[in-house]
Motif scaffolding. Structure first.
Motif, PDB file in Angstrom:
ATOM      1  N   LYS A  42       1.024  -1.080   0.077  1.00 40.52           N
ATOM      2  CA  LYS A  42       0.013   0.136  -0.057  1.00 40.52           C
ATOM      3  C   LYS A  42       0.968   1.367   0.011  1.00 40.52           C
ATOM      4  O   LYS A  42       0.657   2.134  -0.656  1.00 40.52           O
ATOM      5  CB  LYS A  42      -0.855   0.005   1.318  1.00 40.52           C
ATOM      6  N   LEU A  43       1.955   1.304   1.023  1.00 37.56           N
ATOM      7  CA  LEU A  43       2.806   2.251   0.817  1.00 37.56           C
ATOM      8  C   LEU A  43       3.638   2.553  -0.623  1.00 37.56           C
ATOM      9  O   LEU A  43       3.893   3.676  -0.932  1.00 37.56           O
ATOM     10  CB  LEU A  43       3.991   2.133   1.847  1.00 37.56           C
ATOM     11  N   ASP A  44       3.776   1.475  -1.258  1.00 38.09           N
ATOM     12  CA  ASP A  44       4.608   1.548  -2.539  1.00 38.09           C
ATOM     13  C   ASP A  44       3.421   2.255  -3.591  1.00 38.09           C
ATOM     14  O   ASP A  44       3.843   3.288  -4.260  1.00 38.09           O
ATOM     15  CB  ASP A  44       4.673   0.395  -3.127  1.00 38.09           C
ATOM     16  N   HIS A  45       2.099   1.861  -3.524  1.00 37.64           N
ATOM     17  CA  HIS A  45       1.192   2.450  -4.199  1.00 37.64           C
ATOM     18  C   HIS A  45       1.200   4.040  -3.969  1.00 37.64           C
ATOM     19  O   HIS A  45       0.737   4.688  -4.966  1.00 37.64           O
ATOM     20  CB  HIS A  45      -0.151   1.765  -4.149  1.00 37.64           C
ATOM     21  N   ILE A  46       0.907   4.162  -2.750  1.00 35.36           N
ATOM     22  CA  ILE A  46       0.808   5.729  -2.328  1.00 35.36           C
ATOM     23  C   ILE A  46       2.045   6.388  -2.653  1.00 35.36           C
ATOM     24  O   ILE A  46       1.757   7.815  -3.382  1.00 35.36           O
ATOM     25  CB  ILE A  46       0.579   5.834  -0.724  1.00 35.36           C
ATOM     26  N   GLY A  47       3.097   5.922  -2.581  1.00 33.97           N
ATOM     27  CA  GLY A  47       4.468   6.773  -3.251  1.00 33.97           C
ATOM     28  C   GLY A  47       4.488   6.875  -4.705  1.00 33.97           C
ATOM     29  O   GLY A  47       4.733   7.985  -5.027  1.00 33.97           O
ATOM     30  N   ALA A  48       3.963   5.944  -5.216  1.00 32.63           N
ATOM     31  CA  ALA A  48       3.818   6.174  -6.736  1.00 32.63           C
ATOM     32  C   ALA A  48       2.703   7.240  -7.188  1.00 32.63           C
ATOM     33  O   ALA A  48       3.016   7.868  -8.210  1.00 32.63           O
ATOM     34  CB  ALA A  48       3.482   4.928  -7.621  1.00 32.63           C
ATOM     35  N   GLY A  49       1.624   7.166  -6.417  1.00 34.18           N
ATOM     36  CA  GLY A  49       0.813   8.111  -6.536  1.00 34.18           C
ATOM     37  C   GLY A  49       1.212   9.584  -6.455  1.00 34.18           C
ATOM     38  O   GLY A  49       0.754  10.472  -7.059  1.00 34.18           O
ATOM     39  N   VAL A  50       1.936   9.934  -5.484  1.00 32.78           N
ATOM     40  CA  VAL A  50       2.431  11.122  -4.750  1.00 32.78           C
ATOM     41  C   VAL A  50       3.380  11.519  -6.001  1.00 32.78           C
ATOM     42  O   VAL A  50       3.473  12.456  -6.364  1.00 32.78           O
ATOM     43  CB  VAL A  50       3.230  10.985  -3.650  1.00 32.78           C
ATOM     44  N   ASN A  51       4.279  10.577  -6.491  1.00 29.65           N
ATOM     45  CA  ASN A  51       5.211  10.793  -7.506  1.00 29.65           C
ATOM     46  C   ASN A  51       4.631  11.388  -9.059  1.00 29.65           C
ATOM     47  O   ASN A  51       4.923  12.201  -9.395  1.00 29.65           O
ATOM     48  CB  ASN A  51       6.405   9.655  -7.721  1.00 29.65           C
ATOM     49  N   SER A  52       3.486  10.595  -9.086  1.00 31.61           N
ATOM     50  CA  SER A  52       2.530  11.179 -10.291  1.00 31.61           C
ATOM     51  C   SER A  52       2.083  12.451 -10.157  1.00 31.61           C
ATOM     52  O   SER A  52       2.097  13.263 -11.262  1.00 31.61           O
ATOM     53  CB  SER A  52       1.469   9.947 -10.602  1.00 31.61           C
ATOM     54  N   ILE A  53       1.853  12.636  -8.932  1.00 33.40           N
ATOM     55  CA  ILE A  53       1.066  14.096  -8.641  1.00 33.40           C
ATOM     56  C   ILE A  53       1.938  15.076  -8.829  1.00 33.40           C
ATOM     57  O   ILE A  53       1.927  16.158  -9.379  1.00 33.40           O
ATOM     58  CB  ILE A  53       0.451  13.981  -7.241  1.00 33.40           C
ATOM     59  N   GLN A  54       3.548  14.791  -8.478  1.00 33.18           N
ATOM     60  CA  GLN A  54       4.534  15.723  -8.341  1.00 33.18           C
ATOM     61  C   GLN A  54       4.774  15.902  -9.747  1.00 33.18           C
ATOM     62  O   GLN A  54       5.088  17.271 -10.086  1.00 33.18           O
ATOM     63  CB  GLN A  54       5.667  15.348  -7.618  1.00 33.18           C
ATOM     64  N   VAL A  55       4.840  15.117 -10.845  1.00 30.45           N
ATOM     65  CA  VAL A  55       5.094  15.319 -11.968  1.00 30.45           C
ATOM     66  C   VAL A  55       4.130  16.162 -12.660  1.00 30.45           C
ATOM     67  O   VAL A  55       4.182  17.077 -13.403  1.00 30.45           O
ATOM     68  CB  VAL A  55       5.162  13.854 -12.931  1.00 30.45           C
ATOM     69  N   LYS A  56       2.714  15.975 -12.498  1.00 32.44           N
ATOM     70  CA  LYS A  56       1.529  16.645 -13.134  1.00 32.44           C
ATOM     71  C   LYS A  56       1.679  17.965 -12.396  1.00 32.44           C
ATOM     72  O   LYS A  56       1.342  18.882 -13.114  1.00 32.44           O
ATOM     73  CB  LYS A  56       0.297  16.111 -12.592  1.00 32.44           C
ATOM     74  N   MET A  57       1.947  18.424 -11.005  1.00 31.39           N
ATOM     75  CA  MET A  57       2.360  19.671 -10.703  1.00 31.39           C
ATOM     76  C   MET A  57       3.379  20.395 -11.453  1.00 31.39           C
ATOM     77  O   MET A  57       3.218  21.660 -11.458  1.00 31.39           O
ATOM     78  CB  MET A  57       2.559  19.754  -9.183  1.00 31.39           C
ATOM     79  N   GLU A  58       4.519  19.816 -11.519  1.00 30.40           N
ATOM     80  CA  GLU A  58       5.731  20.310 -12.420  1.00 30.40           C
ATOM     81  C   GLU A  58       5.218  20.940 -13.681  1.00 30.40           C
ATOM     82  O   GLU A  58       5.450  21.955 -14.103  1.00 30.40           O
ATOM     83  CB  GLU A  58       6.849  19.314 -12.363  1.00 30.40           C
ATOM     84  N   VAL A  59       4.389  20.006 -14.429  1.00 30.83           N
ATOM     85  CA  VAL A  59       3.810  20.566 -15.786  1.00 30.83           C
ATOM     86  C   VAL A  59       3.016  21.518 -15.733  1.00 30.83           C
ATOM     87  O   VAL A  59       3.089  22.303 -16.469  1.00 30.83           O
ATOM     88  CB  VAL A  59       3.227  19.227 -16.456  1.00 30.83           C
ATOM     89  N   LYS A  60       2.137  21.604 -14.497  1.00 29.86           N
ATOM     90  CA  LYS A  60       1.128  22.791 -14.371  1.00 29.86           C
ATOM     91  C   LYS A  60       2.012  24.102 -14.151  1.00 29.86           C
ATOM     92  O   LYS A  60       1.566  25.079 -14.513  1.00 29.86           O
ATOM     93  CB  LYS A  60       0.086  22.304 -13.400  1.00 29.86           C
ATOM     94  N   ASP A  61       2.969  23.831 -13.239  1.00 29.31           N
ATOM     95  CA  ASP A  61       3.815  25.084 -12.902  1.00 29.31           C
ATOM     96  C   ASP A  61       4.421  25.675 -14.163  1.00 29.31           C
ATOM     97  O   ASP A  61       4.363  26.775 -14.430  1.00 29.31           O
ATOM     98  CB  ASP A  61       4.909  24.741 -12.034  1.00 29.31           C
ATOM     99  N   GLU A  62       4.885  24.782 -15.016  1.00 26.56           N
ATOM    100  CA  GLU A  62       5.764  25.109 -16.364  1.00 26.56           C
ATOM    101  C   GLU A  62       4.478  25.817 -17.135  1.00 26.56           C
ATOM    102  O   GLU A  62       4.812  26.960 -17.720  1.00 26.56           O
ATOM    103  CB  GLU A  62       6.222  24.052 -17.048  1.00 26.56           C
ATOM    104  N   ARG A  63       3.326  25.391 -17.277  1.00 27.68           N
ATOM    105  CA  ARG A  63       2.187  25.808 -18.074  1.00 27.68           C
ATOM    106  C   ARG A  63       2.009  27.277 -17.529  1.00 27.68           C
ATOM    107  O   ARG A  63       1.610  28.360 -18.143  1.00 27.68           O
ATOM    108  CB  ARG A  63       1.075  24.979 -18.301  1.00 27.68           C
ATOM    109  N   MET A  64       1.764  27.368 -16.410  1.00 30.82           N
ATOM    110  CA  MET A  64       1.237  28.748 -15.593  1.00 30.82           C
ATOM    111  C   MET A  64       2.525  29.774 -15.893  1.00 30.82           C
ATOM    112  O   MET A  64       2.061  30.928 -15.961  1.00 30.82           O
ATOM    113  CB  MET A  64       1.264  28.567 -14.129  1.00 30.82           C
ATOM    114  N   THR A  65       3.762  29.260 -15.790  1.00 29.99           N
ATOM    115  CA  THR A  65       4.666  30.127 -15.838  1.00 29.99           C
ATOM    116  C   THR A  65       4.730  30.772 -17.280  1.00 29.99           C
ATOM    117  O   THR A  65       4.983  32.092 -17.671  1.00 29.99           O
ATOM    118  CB  THR A  65       6.373  29.519 -15.716  1.00 29.99           C
ATOM    119  N   ALA A  66       4.551  29.910 -18.380  1.00 24.08           N
ATOM    120  CA  ALA A  66       4.321  30.234 -19.667  1.00 24.08           C
ATOM    121  C   ALA A  66       3.197  31.204 -20.004  1.00 24.08           C
ATOM    122  O   ALA A  66       3.352  32.150 -20.600  1.00 24.08           O
ATOM    123  CB  ALA A  66       4.077  29.103 -20.500  1.00 24.08           C
TER     124      ALA A  66
END
Length: 94
Positions: A42-66
């Motif tokens: 379960k912790l591995d799945h949660i960690g993978a979900g958090v990593n996915s969210i972080q990647v999506k947030m970085e993409v959104k930050d780049e879009r917001m900056t643009a």
């Protein structure tokens, strides 16, 4: 003879208790191991979900900056256009 029967009975009771303890301990170890595996999975799945969210947030930050940069350029262009329009209106009034 009575003492021998008592000693044999006590030893037999001790052996039954000891084997019951060993069996119970093995079951507890297996149960704990299973629970740890489930928890780690379960912790591995949660960690993978958090990593996915972080990647999506970085993409959104780049879009917001643009988008922010585009808004700044559009605002500067609008200011420049207003200045030119004001100059044309002043020239027409003369």
């Amino acid at each position: 003879m009575n003492i021998e029967i008592g000693v044999i009975g006590a030893l037999f009771g001790f052996l039954i208790s000891y084997f019951s303890f060993l069996r119970s301990r093995d079951k507890d170890v297996k149960k704990e191991a299973t629970e740890k595996v489930v928890t780690n999975t379960k912790l591995d799945h949660i960690g993978a979900g958090v990593n996915s969210i972080q990647v999506k947030m970085e993409v959104k930050d780049e879009r917001m900056t643009a988008l922010t940069e585009k808004v700044i350029r559009i605002d500067e262009s609008a200011k420049s256009a207003h200045k030119r329009i004001d100059k044309i209106e002043r020239d027409d009034e003369k």
